[in-house]
Design an enzyme around this catalytic site. Sequence first.
Site: not given
Length: 586
Positions: A372, A502
């Site tokens: 997102g 990440e």
Amino acid sequence: MNPSNQKNSWKHLFTLIRETKPLKVLFGISLGLSLLTTLAGLAIPLLTSKLIDDFSLDSLSRGVIIAMIAAFFIQALAGGVSVYLLAKVGQHVIASLREKLWSKLLTLPVPYYDTHETGDSVSRMTNDTGVIKNLITEHLTGFITGIISVAGAIIVLFYLDWPLTLVMFSIIPLALLFLIPVGKKMAEISRGIQGETASFSANLTRVLSEIRLVKSSNAESIEFHKGKDGIRKLYRLGIKEGIIQSLMSPVVSSMIIIVLVLIIGFGGIRVTSGAMTAGELVAFFIYLFQIIMPITQIIVFFTQFQKTVGATEKVLSILQLKEERLDEGVEVKSLDEALVLEDVSFGYEPDEMVLKEVNIMAEKGKVTAIVGPSGSGKTTLFSLIEQFYRPQHGSIRFGETPISTFSLKTWRSMLGYVSQDSPIYSGSIRDNIAYGLEGEIPEERMIEAARMAFAHDFIKELPDAYDTEVGERGIKLSGGQRQRIAIARALLRDPDILMLDEATSSLDSQSEIVVQEALKNLMKGRTTIVIAHRLSTIVDSDQIIFLEKGKVTGSGNHEELFASHALYRDFAKQQLRIGEREGLQH
């Protein structure tokens, strides 16, 4: 400071000392020795007066001389031991206090650090405990022995000659008219200095910890002026403190001179009239100095006490905060459960929800990817799973059991977390990979974890291999190297729930391919949640959750979302274009 505040200040200090479980037996012994020291000191002037009144070579009393020598010896020995024991008691109190404060700082929940600067907490641990330490180890001894000395000397003075004693003390009410308001002003200035010192310390910590940002932003001049303002404030408060001290010093000196004049004048009259002997007048002078020195110590103690009031309140304010109870709760009984977020809503501020009615089920042995736009609440989800924060609404369960019922130590030991900023602390690579794990870690396990994280090859080329020091925040390593060490750390923990935020963002394409293969091996049989911007990281996920402005707007595998979710489709196409460009560059 009004009487009620003064009483509370003493109460706060005693509360703080009581919590450290002071060495009461040693304290009692030291007080007894202090009393013995004082009694020996009080005996010396009386013995001196007897020598003066009966002085002649023929009539020297052997008993009086022996008594004086014994009094000097007892005063020196008992006094020295008493000071040592009181210092030991004080050091024990401060060491215990710092242990309690350190333990509290480590177990305070994350929201505390969201609202308090690191420098402020460091100041509580160092500056404030240092102020309290000075009071207890340096000034408390003089205060206790001073009170005993003054009380004893006054009793003996009234015994020697009560009219002269009353004349001597007639100056005290006049002195108090000046000293009380000046003392209150000194207390106010001391509190101001304490507050400004803490603020200045916090600013120094903030700037120096981010010195690279300061330099790269050409902010040296801005930060210099901010620091200069703090220095100037401390300077002005120091000048005010100096003015108060300059007023008090001549007043105290004048008081001493006036008292001496009164004793010499009125005492001389008393000796002439035969009301007292010359030896008693000499003793009177000695007792006067035995009072002046302890009074100075008592005044210094109260001055230091005013400085300690603010430090005590600040330390207590931290010790009274609610901490995380790491061992409270039940242990996780079954590991073959799904992680379920049901109607979870959360906001750092009550009226600003970051997550809104989020429903996610991360099944055992499967990979759940969360994608997102930035600011949609992805990282906040991880913070909730780690129980750094509690949802305002809804629940997070492991199977049917709310995770809030598990002990934090047990729950967090199940989690492996690799964040996008890869926190590395000053120490060796070995220390960083094994961080948080107790006991000796076998070399083979560490090397295997490093291999799987694609870190072993660059580590063995370093001068000291796994014992290489990485510097503060891992500054001696590249971003990709730091990331791979963080991944190795998570691999070594062998977590049941793997969270990757990440995790491959700092790796080049070649390293990413290898690490992705290693992560696939690690993901087998585990609950895995991945936050990523790269399509290659999530395209094979069992489930992809699209999070937008805190709400789940889509879920499914890659093909399902690509077909049904416009924003995800745009995200995927953009990633494909980026991938094509990278392929052309290589």
